[in-house]
Design an enzyme around this catalytic site. Structure first.
Site, PDB file in Angstrom:
ATOM      1  CG  ASN A 191      -1.745   1.243   1.363  1.00 35.01           C
ATOM      2  OD1 ASN A 191      -1.808   2.047   0.436  1.00 35.01           O
ATOM      3  ND2 ASN A 191      -2.388   1.419   2.511  1.00 35.01           N
ATOM      4  CE  LYS A 251      -0.030   3.262   4.726  1.00 39.32           C
ATOM      5  NZ  LYS A 251       0.032   3.325   6.164  1.00 39.32           N
ATOM      6  CG  HIS A 287      -5.731   2.109   5.430  1.00 43.29           C
ATOM      7  ND1 HIS A 287      -5.229   2.979   6.359  1.00 43.29           N
ATOM      8  CD2 HIS A 287      -4.761   1.195   5.198  1.00 43.29           C
ATOM      9  CE1 HIS A 287      -3.987   2.619   6.663  1.00 43.29           C
ATOM     10  NE2 HIS A 287      -3.682   1.531   5.972  1.00 43.29           N
ATOM     11  CD  GLU A 321      -2.676   5.568   6.856  1.00 39.39           C
ATOM     12  OE1 GLU A 321      -2.758   5.625   5.621  1.00 39.39           O
ATOM     13  OE2 GLU A 321      -1.699   5.064   7.456  1.00 39.39           O
ATOM     14  CD  GLU A 329      -3.446  -2.280   7.463  1.00 42.35           C
ATOM     15  OE1 GLU A 329      -2.340  -2.489   6.992  1.00 42.35           O
ATOM     16  OE2 GLU A 329      -4.062  -1.226   7.289  1.00 42.35           O
ATOM     17  N   GLY A 350       2.710   2.223  10.842  1.00 40.81           N
ATOM     18  CA  GLY A 350       3.695   3.300  10.708  1.00 40.81           C
ATOM     19  C   GLY A 350       4.445   3.613  11.992  1.00 40.81           C
ATOM     20  CB  SER A 363       5.377  -2.074  11.944  1.00 39.45           C
ATOM     21  OG  SER A 363       5.033  -0.736  12.252  1.00 39.45           O
TER      22      SER A 363
HETATM   23  P1  13P Z   1       3.224   0.330   7.689  1.00 39.14           P
HETATM   24  O1  13P Z   1       3.663  -0.981   7.078  1.00 39.14           O
HETATM   25  O2  13P Z   1       4.006   1.506   7.212  1.00 39.14           O
HETATM   26  O3  13P Z   1       3.115   0.228   9.179  1.00 39.14           O
HETATM   27  O4  13P Z   1       1.735   0.593   7.143  1.00 39.14           O
HETATM   28  C1  13P Z   1       0.787  -0.404   7.277  1.00 39.14           C
HETATM   29  C2  13P Z   1      -0.408  -0.025   6.507  1.00 39.14           C
HETATM   30  O5  13P Z   1      -1.109   0.901   6.855  1.00 39.14           O
HETATM   31  C3  13P Z   1      -0.708  -0.794   5.281  1.00 39.14           C
HETATM   32  O6  13P Z   1      -1.979  -0.509   4.809  1.00 39.14           O
END
Ligand code: 13P
Length: 255
Positions: free
Chosen positions: A9, A11, A95, A97, A167, A173, A213
């Protein structure tokens, strides 16, 4: 047997040129890996060019979101029909976010899941608890609620066509992944919930992937858990070699 699924992903990173360059490199790197399915989710503006670049290769493309209407006067939105028409096969939905920063609700997620299936896209439905929720012992309640509401319109025969991404919000992150034990426990809970709603036969066909992560150094332990069927990778998917390492280490048989 569920073939491991590794999704990058991206982003809000990478220009169209960078995205095309990367997916071409990735296609070359993974051309001899037949036992892991690989998906990249670039930004909307790179969907068409990346889908074209990976045509007839094993790498597939995902959108990061969609709007549930097929077309109409919805300025700024992108429909499942448009996403599918440019060669995309998957779509990430719900997601954390989007839920936290763009006011996406469980009802929105439910409508988006149906829209994705209607337009022949595989939904990757993201669920997971916040740190507060975990620390107050509510993880399973939150997951149960998200599954029940987000998949409320799904029929048993559609379950095999969708992917659930667990997740935990606190792991995204932060560099702090769920331990293999925490991931195993959550994934097994999710599968049991699916079995109780849709039946065991349908539940065993559904991919449940882990995100938060994921790095080359922790993927092997995570993927070794029986109900962890792959990973949704953020930061570590931005660099092609690191992502390739994750893919290579996701082959269940080699763990
Ligand atoms: P990270 O791997 O950067 O923690 O992000 C995970 C994520 O949000 C994947 O959709």
């Amino acid at each position: 047997m569920r073939t491991p699924l590794i999704v990058g992903n991206w982003k809000m990173y990478k220009t169209v040129d960078e995205a095309v360059h990367y997916v071409k490199d990735l296609c070359n790197l993974v051309k001899n890996i037949n036992d892991v399915n690989v998906v990249i989710a670039p930004t909307f503006i790179a969907l068409h060019a990346t889908a074209k670049a990976v045509r007839n290769n094993k790498v597939k493309i995902a959108a990061q979101d969609l709007y549930w209407k097929a077309e109409g006067a919805f300025t700024g939105e992108i429909s499942g029909a448009l996403i599918h028409a440019c060669g995309t096969q998957y779509v990430i939905i719900g997601h954390s976010e989007r839920r936290a920063m763009f006011a996406e609700t469980d009802t929105h997620v439910r409508k988006k899941v149906t829209a994705a299936l209607t337009h022949s896209l595989t939904p990757i439905v993201c669920i997971g608890e916040t740190l507060d929720q975990r620390e107050s012992g509510k993880t399973f309640d939150i997951l149960d609620h998200q599954i029940a509401t987000n998949l409320a319109d799904i029929k048993t025969e559609q379950l095999a066509q969708l992917v659930i991404a667990y997740e935990p919000v606190w792991a995204i992150g932060t560099g702090k992944n769920a331990t293999p034990m925490q991931a195993a426990e959550a994934h097994s809970h999710i599968r049991s919930h699916l079995a109780s709603t849709f039946g065991k036969e349908a539940a065993v066909q559904c991919h449940i992937i882990y995100g938060g992560s994921v790095k080359p150094k922790n993927i092997q332990e995570l993927i070794a858990q029986p109900d962890v069927d792959g990973a949704l990778v953020g930061g570590a998917s931005l660099e092609v070699q690191a992502f390739f390492e994750i893919i290579s280490r996701s082959r269940k048989a080699t763990v």
